[in-house]
Design a protein around this motif. Structure first.
Motif, PDB file in Angstrom:
ATOM      1  N   ASN A   1      28.457  26.104 -34.848  1.00  0.00           N
ATOM      2  CA  ASN A   1      28.022  24.702 -34.820  1.00  0.00           C
ATOM      3  C   ASN A   1      28.172  24.031 -33.461  1.00  0.00           C
ATOM      4  O   ASN A   1      28.106  22.801 -33.365  1.00  0.00           O
ATOM      5  N   ASP A   2      28.354  24.809 -32.414  1.00  0.00           N
ATOM      6  CA  ASP A   2      28.483  24.239 -31.074  1.00  0.00           C
ATOM      7  C   ASP A   2      27.141  23.698 -30.574  1.00  0.00           C
ATOM      8  O   ASP A   2      26.069  24.115 -31.023  1.00  0.00           O
ATOM      9  N   GLU A   3      27.220  22.797 -29.633  1.00  0.00           N
ATOM     10  CA  GLU A   3      26.042  22.194 -29.014  1.00  0.00           C
ATOM     11  C   GLU A   3      25.529  23.104 -27.895  1.00  0.00           C
ATOM     12  O   GLU A   3      26.286  23.457 -26.985  1.00  0.00           O
TER      13      GLU A   3
ATOM     14  N   ARG B   1      23.780  22.570 -25.283  1.00  0.00           N
ATOM     15  CA  ARG B   1      23.876  22.040 -23.912  1.00  0.00           C
ATOM     16  C   ARG B   1      25.297  22.036 -23.362  1.00  0.00           C
ATOM     17  O   ARG B   1      25.493  21.890 -22.156  1.00  0.00           O
TER      18      ARG B   1
ATOM     19  N   ARG C   1      19.299  27.238 -32.122  1.00  0.00           N
ATOM     20  CA  ARG C   1      19.261  25.951 -31.416  1.00  0.00           C
ATOM     21  C   ARG C   1      19.179  26.154 -29.900  1.00  0.00           C
ATOM     22  O   ARG C   1      18.488  25.399 -29.203  1.00  0.00           O
TER      23      ARG C   1
ATOM     24  N   ASP D   1      16.219  24.771 -27.531  1.00  0.00           N
ATOM     25  CA  ASP D   1      16.548  23.910 -26.389  1.00  0.00           C
ATOM     26  C   ASP D   1      15.889  24.440 -25.116  1.00  0.00           C
ATOM     27  O   ASP D   1      15.325  23.676 -24.331  1.00  0.00           O
TER      28      ASP D   1
ATOM     29  N   ASP E   1      16.833  20.969 -29.380  1.00  0.00           N
ATOM     30  CA  ASP E   1      17.559  21.951 -30.181  1.00  0.00           C
ATOM     31  C   ASP E   1      17.498  21.681 -31.683  1.00  0.00           C
ATOM     32  O   ASP E   1      17.993  22.475 -32.474  1.00  0.00           O
ATOM     33  N   LYS E   2      16.877  20.605 -32.085  1.00  0.00           N
ATOM     34  CA  LYS E   2      16.722  20.300 -33.514  1.00  0.00           C
ATOM     35  C   LYS E   2      15.404  20.849 -34.069  1.00  0.00           C
ATOM     36  O   LYS E   2      15.242  21.020 -35.264  1.00  0.00           O
TER      37      LYS E   2
END
Length: 154
Positions: free
Chosen positions: A81-83, A85, A109, A113, A119-120
């Protein structure tokens, strides 16, 4: 520069083993993937994985096939679940072809990106043991070169 993104192979459920190692099927899929990409002449200089056992096992198997001299690097920024960016892989890679082994939804994601700057808006349908190859041009725009899924290698 090429970026090879892999979702780890099929892993045991938490009920079977809380560490979630690869299943026999997951290991077999990753070994077939490693043999296939080695035969295709793919080589990488950098390998990054999440540090979770299933990603580590996947990375180690692929490294033995396509990058025996490569150093495995663990990143704390490619967990499920990390972002995307927050993962600063470009500084680590220094324009070297790189293999990244991680988890969903993070891997999907990250691809989105890079491809569409969103990323959504997911652009790839990963499954355990899938690999996608992205390539950047001179303007740092990313494109999909190819994707392979385990069922194609049986």
């Amino acid at each position: 520069m090429k970026l090879y993104l892999v979702q780890h192979g099929e892993a045991c459920s938490k009920d079977v083993n809380p560490e979630r190692p690869l299943t026999d099927q997951g290991l077999a899929d990753i070994h077939r993937l490693g043999a296939f990409i080695a035969q295709a002449g793919i080589r990488v200089q950098r390998v990054i994985h999440s540090g979770k056992l299933r990603a580590q096992q996947t990375a180690e198997c692929l490294v033995s096939a396509i990058a025996p001299a490569a150093e495995l690097t663990i990143s704390d920024h490619i967990n499920p679940n990390d972002e995307p960016r927050a993962f600063d892989w470009k500084d680590e890679c220094q324009e070297q072809d790189t293999l990244i082994v991680g988890h969903l939804p993070f891997m999907a994601r990250l691809v989105s990106d890079l491809l569409v700057d969103d990323d959504k808006h997911l652009t790839m349908a990963f499954q355990p043991g899938s690999m996608v190859c992205l390539q950047s041009d001179e303007l740092d725009h990313w494109q999909i070169n190819w994707m392979i899924r385990p069922e194609l290698l049986k």
